[in-house]
Design an enzyme around this catalytic site. Sequence first.
Site, PDB file in Angstrom:
ATOM      1  N   LYS A 119     -51.910 -16.986  -1.914  1.00  0.00           N
ATOM      2  CA  LYS A 119     -51.644 -15.548  -1.850  1.00  0.00           C
ATOM      3  C   LYS A 119     -52.894 -14.681  -1.769  1.00  0.00           C
ATOM      4  O   LYS A 119     -53.899 -14.951  -2.402  1.00  0.00           O
ATOM      5  CB  LYS A 119     -50.834 -15.092  -3.075  1.00  0.00           C
ATOM      6  CG  LYS A 119     -49.405 -15.557  -3.120  1.00  0.00           C
ATOM      7  CD  LYS A 119     -48.600 -15.130  -1.896  1.00  0.00           C
ATOM      8  CE  LYS A 119     -48.360 -13.645  -1.829  1.00  0.00           C
ATOM      9  NZ  LYS A 119     -47.426 -13.173  -2.853  1.00  0.00           N
ATOM     10  N   GLU A 128     -50.547  -0.988  -2.413  1.00  0.00           N
ATOM     11  CA  GLU A 128     -49.292  -1.035  -3.170  1.00  0.00           C
ATOM     12  C   GLU A 128     -49.335  -0.069  -4.349  1.00  0.00           C
ATOM     13  O   GLU A 128     -48.369   0.634  -4.642  1.00  0.00           O
ATOM     14  CB  GLU A 128     -49.033  -2.449  -3.691  1.00  0.00           C
ATOM     15  CG  GLU A 128     -48.534  -3.401  -2.625  1.00  0.00           C
ATOM     16  CD  GLU A 128     -48.362  -4.813  -3.174  1.00  0.00           C
ATOM     17  OE1 GLU A 128     -47.273  -5.352  -3.036  1.00  0.00           O
ATOM     18  OE2 GLU A 128     -49.328  -5.367  -3.739  1.00  0.00           O
ATOM     19  N   SER A 182     -52.800 -14.756  -6.567  1.00  0.00           N
ATOM     20  CA  SER A 182     -51.664 -15.026  -7.443  1.00  0.00           C
ATOM     21  C   SER A 182     -52.076 -16.072  -8.467  1.00  0.00           C
ATOM     22  O   SER A 182     -52.848 -16.984  -8.165  1.00  0.00           O
ATOM     23  CB  SER A 182     -50.488 -15.530  -6.610  1.00  0.00           C
ATOM     24  OG  SER A 182     -49.629 -16.306  -7.409  1.00  0.00           O
ATOM     25  N   HIS A 202     -38.758   4.101  14.673  1.00  0.00           N
ATOM     26  CA  HIS A 202     -37.732   3.276  13.978  1.00  0.00           C
ATOM     27  C   HIS A 202     -38.286   1.903  13.577  1.00  0.00           C
ATOM     28  O   HIS A 202     -37.522   0.951  13.444  1.00  0.00           O
ATOM     29  CB  HIS A 202     -36.486   3.062  14.849  1.00  0.00           C
ATOM     30  CG  HIS A 202     -35.965   4.287  15.522  1.00  0.00           C
ATOM     31  ND1 HIS A 202     -34.943   5.045  14.996  1.00  0.00           N
ATOM     32  CD2 HIS A 202     -36.350   4.900  16.678  1.00  0.00           C
ATOM     33  CE1 HIS A 202     -34.689   6.069  15.817  1.00  0.00           C
ATOM     34  NE2 HIS A 202     -35.553   6.000  16.834  1.00  0.00           N
TER      35      HIS A 202
END
Length: 455
Positions: free
Chosen positions: A281, A288, A275, A154
Site C-alpha cells: 500500500k 484524503e 499500511s 460525469h
Amino acid sequence: MKLWDSRFKKKLDKEVEKFTFSLSVDKQLARYDISGSIAHIKMLAKTKIIKEKEAGRIIKNLEEIKEEIGEEKFIFKNDEDIHTAIERSLTERIGTLAEKLHTGRSRNDQIALDERLYTKEKIKEVVSQITEFQKVILALAKRHQKVIMPGYTHLQHSQPVLFAHHLLAYLEMLERDKNRLKDSYARVNVSPLGAGAGVGTSLPIDRKFTAKILGFEKIAENSIDAVGDRDFLLEVGSAGSILMMHLSRLSEEIILWATEEFGFLEIDDSFATGSSLMPNKKNPDVPELIRGKTARIYGELFGLFSLMKNLPLSYNRDMQEDKKGFFEIMEIVGSALAIYTKFLPKVSLNQERMKEMAERGGTTATDLVEYLVEKDIPFREAHRIVGKIIRDLKDSKRILKNLTLTELKKFSDEFKKDALERVKAESSVKNKTSFGGTSPKQVNQRIKNWEKRLK
Ligand code: ARG
C-alpha cells in the site's frame, strides 16, 4: 479575581466557573487584546480621562506582559478569560492603577475588537498563502504544457484536454477565493472599540483615535451592532469554506489519479503513508485528510450560523462559543494551503498513461462532428453520423484513432484523408482555439498572463 464580583453575595459555584470560563480558547487572542488595551490607554490619556504619566506606566507594563506572552513565560492563573488574565497580571504589577485600564470600555467591545484584529491578520495570511499555492500550480502547469489527458464530465471521458488547462481551472477558482477574502476584509476592517457594553459611554472618548492606531479603516456607527454581530466571522468562514471545497475537489482528483485504475500520477514517498498490514500500500493521506477536514470546516461554519440565528440584540454570552469554531476554520484553511504548497510540486505524472487514456472512449468524436460541420453538413446530421461510428467501434472494441479512411467513408463521403489527423488527441487539443479553450496557444497565453498577475 473576578472583574464583577462586588455585586454578588456569594462566590461563584466552582462548576459554573469551569463551565463559563473561556481562557483556554481566547488565550489565542492575547496579542490582539493587549494591542487593543494599549490603543485604548493612549486614547484615555489623549482625551485627558487619565493622566499621561499613568498611561505611560500602564503601557510599559502591558508591553511587558505582551512580551512574556510572546515568549510563553506569562503565567496564566484561574482567570475567567484573556481580558481578566491580563488585567489581573497588570494589577499584580502596578496595583490599583491597573483599575483604570477598563475605563470607558466593556469586555463586549473588547472581545469584538480582538476578534476583528485576529480576523484581519488571518485574512492577510491566507491571501498570501493562496498566492503561494497558485504559483506552485502555475509552475506545474508550465512544466507540463504538452501533457494531454482525458477531459471529464460525469467522470466519463469527454474530450482530450491539456493537463495544464485543467490545472489553470484551479487557479481561477483560487483567485475567486482570494478575492472573496479580500472583499470581506473591508467589512472586517471596522473598529467596534468604544461601543462599550452596547450603548456607548458618557466619558469623552475618541473612537477615531483608537481606530487609527489599530489600523482600522472605519469605526462602527452603531454601538449595538458593534458588539452584537458576528457576521464578519460568518463571511470569512464562508469564504474559507468555499476555498476548502475547491481544495477538496482537487484532493478527490488526486486520490483518483493516484489509483491503479487511473494511474495518472504518483505521490511523492515523503507525502504518502503505508499500511501496517499490506506491504503493497501507498496511501494518499494528505489529500484524503484535506477532503476530511473540509467536512469539519463545514460543521464549524454551520455551528456559527446556528449560534447566531436566534440571538436577540446585542451581546449574548452564547457568542463566546464563536471562537473555537472560527479559529478551527482558519487553522484548517492555513494548514491545508501550506501542505498542498509543498505536496503538489512533488507529484510525478505518468504522461504516457494520460495520453493513452485521452484517446480512449471516442474522446475525439466531437472533432469528427466539427470536421463534417466544416464540410457544411448540419450539426445534428453530423452528430448522427459520428454517433453511428462510435456505436460500431464500441461493438468491435476499437478506438477512433485506429480507424482507416475506407472505414470512415462507409459513414460519409465527406471524410477525406485529413479526417484521420483530426481524431488524434494532439490535433484535438490544438484545434480548441476558442477563447478560454484548451489549445496549447490559448493555454500558453493564460500561463503568461498568470505569471504577470502572480508576480
Ligand atoms: N468571553 C467573552 C466572549 O468571548 C467575553 C465577553 C464577555 N462579556 C460579558 N458580558 N460577559 O464573548
